[in-house]
Design an enzyme around this catalytic site. Sequence first.
Site, short mmCIF file in Angstrom:
data_model
loop_
_atom_site.label_atom_id
_atom_site.label_comp_id
_atom_site.label_asym_id
_atom_site.label_seq_id
_atom_site.Cartn_x
_atom_site.Cartn_y
_atom_site.Cartn_z
CG PHE A 37 3.69 -4.05 7.91
CD1 PHE A 37 3.76 -4.10 9.29
CD2 PHE A 37 3.05 -2.97 7.31
CE1 PHE A 37 3.20 -3.09 10.07
CE2 PHE A 37 2.49 -1.95 8.08
CZ PHE A 37 2.56 -2.02 9.47
CG ASN B 200 -12.25 -0.01 -1.39
OD1 ASN B 200 -11.97 0.65 -2.41
ND2 ASN B 200 -13.05 -1.06 -1.42
N GLY C 227 -5.94 2.79 1.81
CA GLY C 227 -4.52 3.06 1.58
C GLY C 227 -4.03 4.10 2.57
CB ILE D 108 1.21 -7.28 0.65
CG1 ILE D 108 -0.16 -6.83 1.17
CG2 ILE D 108 2.11 -7.78 1.79
CD1 ILE D 108 -0.15 -5.57 2.02
CD GLU E 172 7.75 1.86 5.07
OE1 GLU E 172 7.47 2.21 6.23
OE2 GLU E 172 8.38 0.83 4.80
CD GLU F 76 0.82 13.87 -1.34
OE1 GLU F 76 0.81 12.63 -1.28
OE2 GLU F 76 1.58 14.50 -2.10
C1 LIG Z 1 5.33 -0.95 -4.42
C2 LIG Z 1 4.43 -0.82 -3.25
C3 LIG Z 1 4.68 -1.55 -2.11
C4 LIG Z 1 3.83 -1.46 -1.01
N1 LIG Z 1 4.07 -2.25 0.09
C5 LIG Z 1 3.16 -2.26 1.10
C6 LIG Z 1 3.29 -3.17 2.19
O1 LIG Z 1 4.26 -3.94 2.27
N2 LIG Z 1 2.35 -3.19 3.14
C7 LIG Z 1 1.28 -2.35 3.12
O2 LIG Z 1 0.46 -2.42 4.01
N3 LIG Z 1 1.11 -1.47 2.10
C8 LIG Z 1 2.02 -1.42 1.09
N4 LIG Z 1 1.85 -0.55 0.04
C9 LIG Z 1 0.69 0.32 0.03
C10 LIG Z 1 1.05 1.79 0.28
O3 LIG Z 1 1.34 1.97 1.63
C11 LIG Z 1 -0.12 2.65 -0.19
O4 LIG Z 1 -0.09 2.61 -1.58
C12 LIG Z 1 -0.05 4.06 0.31
O5 LIG Z 1 -0.28 4.12 1.68
C13 LIG Z 1 -1.04 4.97 -0.41
O6 LIG Z 1 -2.30 4.41 -0.48
P1 LIG Z 1 -3.09 4.35 -1.85
O7 LIG Z 1 -2.20 3.78 -2.85
O8 LIG Z 1 -4.37 3.68 -1.60
O9 LIG Z 1 -3.33 5.85 -2.23
P2 LIG Z 1 -4.54 6.79 -1.75
O10 LIG Z 1 -4.64 6.71 -0.27
O11 LIG Z 1 -5.74 6.50 -2.53
O12 LIG Z 1 -3.99 8.21 -2.11
C14 LIG Z 1 -4.16 8.84 -3.38
C15 LIG Z 1 -3.71 10.28 -3.28
O13 LIG Z 1 -4.55 10.99 -2.35
C16 LIG Z 1 -3.77 11.60 -1.37
N5 LIG Z 1 -4.49 11.63 -0.11
C17 LIG Z 1 -5.17 10.62 0.48
N6 LIG Z 1 -5.66 11.01 1.65
C18 LIG Z 1 -5.29 12.28 1.82
C19 LIG Z 1 -5.49 13.23 2.85
N7 LIG Z 1 -6.16 12.94 3.96
N8 LIG Z 1 -4.94 14.46 2.70
C20 LIG Z 1 -4.24 14.76 1.58
N9 LIG Z 1 -4.03 13.91 0.59
C21 LIG Z 1 -4.54 12.68 0.71
C22 LIG Z 1 -2.55 10.74 -1.29
O14 LIG Z 1 -1.48 11.42 -0.68
C23 LIG Z 1 -2.30 10.42 -2.74
O15 LIG Z 1 -1.66 11.48 -3.35
C24 LIG Z 1 2.70 -0.59 -1.06
C25 LIG Z 1 2.47 0.16 -2.19
C26 LIG Z 1 3.30 0.05 -3.29
C27 LIG Z 1 2.96 0.84 -4.50
#
Ligand SMILES: Cc1cc2nc3c(=O)[nH]c(=O)nc-3n(C[C@H](O)[C@H](O)[C@H](O)COP(=O)(O)OP(=O)(O)OC[C@H]3O[C@@H](n4cnc5c(N)ncnc54)[C@H](O)[C@@H]3O)c2cc1C
Lengths: 244, 384
Positions: B123, B129, B131, B157, B364, B368
């Site tokens: 998925f 940029n 997340g 992913i 997922e 937050e």
């Molecule tokens: C091992 C692993 C497997 C994964 N597998 C998948 C997958 O299969 N498919 C997929 O699509 N993605 C996958 N992901 C991605 C995952 O969904 C994202 O890492 C996650 O959604 C967080 O995004 P980010 O890492 O960019 O963090 P960021 O969005 O940059 O967040 C950084 C911090 O800021 C906080 N923050 C951001 N926005 C807000 C807000 N509006 N209010 C308050 N706090 C906020 C966050 O909570 C976090 O604490 C995976 C990630 C990992 C590490």
Amino acid sequence: MNILVCVKAVLDLSNVSVSRGQGKIFEKGKRLLNPFDEHAVELALQLRQAAAGTVTALTVGEGRDEDALRKALAMGVDRAVFVKGPELDGSDHGVRARVIAKAMSALVAAPGGAPFELVLCGERSPEHGGGQVGPALAEALGRPQVYRGLRVRLDAGQVVAAVRTDDGESEVRVPLPALVVVDAAANHPRIPKALDIMKAVKREVRILACVELGLSPEDVGVAGSRLRLARFEIPEVKEDAAMA
Amino acid sequence: MDFTFTEEQQMLREMVRDFVNQEVKPRAAQIDREEKIPNELLRQAAELGLFGVSFPEEYGGAGAGKIGYCIAVEELAHGCNSLTTTIGASQSIGAMAIYLDGSEEQKQRYLVPLAKGEKLGAFCLSESNAGSDPAAMSTTAVKQGDHYVLNGSKNFITNGVRADVLIVFAITDKALRAHGGTTAFILEREYPGIRVGKVEDKMGLRGSDTASLFFEDVRVPASNVLGQLGKGFVTAMKCLDMGRLTLGAGCLGMAKEMLDLSVAYAKERVQFGEPIATKQAVQFMLAEMAMRIYAMESLVYRTAWAHENGQKISRESAIVKCFCTEAAEKVVDLALQIHGGMGYMKELPIERAYRDARINRIFEGTNEIQRLVIALDVIKKGRY
Ligand SMILES: Cc1cc2nc3c(=O)[nH]c(=O)nc-3n(C[C@H](O)[C@H](O)[C@H](O)COP(=O)(O)OP(=O)(O)OC[C@H]3O[C@@H](n4cnc5c(N)ncnc54)[C@H](O)[C@@H]3O)c2cc1C
């Protein structure tokens, strides 16, 4: 080649509560197919694959014992037969063997029935651990018995098996029809598939009542048994017990 | 109200438990160490139907529904979180997208082999940029005749290296973006222009591969648009509802395993002349664990039941995800504490669970973001 596997339902000891005061064990979930019998079911399924035929699982007991048959169905047996009745409660191995023998006759005599050339039993159950039903059934049927078969195959109307002996193994050959008590080291029972579990629950279980088998209440249960349960006691759990 | 599991649900639990005890637990440390799940183990899981527990039989599944699927995930998580995640990403969010919004033809072509575990799914929503804010994604899909041409990249992913079928979300209308301008596509691994980028070296879940994917002029047949054009965000959110619920089920299984190990250890480990289970401080830790497990179990199965009965569970699955991931982390931490120094050693599965558990508050949707979902829903309703 039609095979009958005798199976028993046992308590799921990971899901019971025990009352010492009342001398009772309360079950919280379903019953399990006796793990020793799983080896017999597995052997039956392997032999069926080798020699085209059917596998029928049979159990003797009351209501919830049907769980054992459901597991056997999920593993892949063709038919399930449940000799069922509250009057069977308390039956000893001799009664159980006679009931199974009667049920076999009834199944063979029924429309479309065919003889069971091979009967398989598990080694014992973890509950009483007597391991008597298999040998008693061979006696009741007047058939040769292969005791604790490890590697079992069919060859020109004979059962050829490596069996466990006190000091190792030996090979035996007996003519069919026969009965094999399957050793717990005989195989690695298959784990049923999710879809087969879903289907097993909906499949038919043929119910036989004692009266249909020509058995009266005096023939079975405590009344018909020669073995008497004098007392049932749950030992106290002690911290300082040591295994010698 | 009836909280008893049906006979088939109990049998399903027993089946997965047997598989985990016989095949998974003995290999879990090796999977973590070697960063790879043996193909044979995935094949066995596939054969048992663990890649399609919830899908109907006509689509290659077992037809055990959402509750059955949660049971399977819970039991799997007793043994190995990497395996649970590999199966979960393929099933709860990958194949689920096709099940929920795919055409009949797409279901036959893609869902059936995914549900049977003959193919593995992924998925692909997150980007480097984008997340927590997937609406900021920059992967685009431009229509050219009877194809769409995809360009961009996806980040972090799960199954990015191994998956055969990729559900990729891309912008099809730059003006509308998340509000009608994002579309889901089904990509086959063999399509030219798909490249695996960095394979991540992670703290935990080391047997589950996580990678970035690059798409360079990947031509996707228009027939592989998943669901309605522009409605990709709706698809993604529906999948995440299921993903968050099953993540909760995984946390529950892991937590139960930790409690089981801790009780056994506390009864066996003697200090000051008696088992540490006689110490109130240790008993209180066990109580904290049991309380959380009971709450997790109640949340997971109530929500699975609601989903099974057609209720919308966006807020509820956010609650499940948020609560269970935090509760499980606490339970693992307490298990490690009860085990003392031994808990810190790789010899026991607790050290691995401690590392594995940490990601749950992030993927997922971070916790937050879950709290945002929950709070906005409560505010919108003006009451519970
Ligand atoms: C091992 C692993 C497997 C994964 N597998 C998948 C997958 O299969 N498919 C997929 O699509 N993605 C996958 N992901 C991605 C995952 O969904 C994202 O890492 C996650 O959604 C967080 O995004 P980010 O890492 O960019 O963090 P960021 O969005 O940059 O967040 C950084 C911090 O800021 C906080 N923050 C951001 N926005 C807000 C807000 N509006 N209010 C308050 N706090 C906020 C966050 O909570 C976090 O604490 C995976 C990630 C990992 C590490």
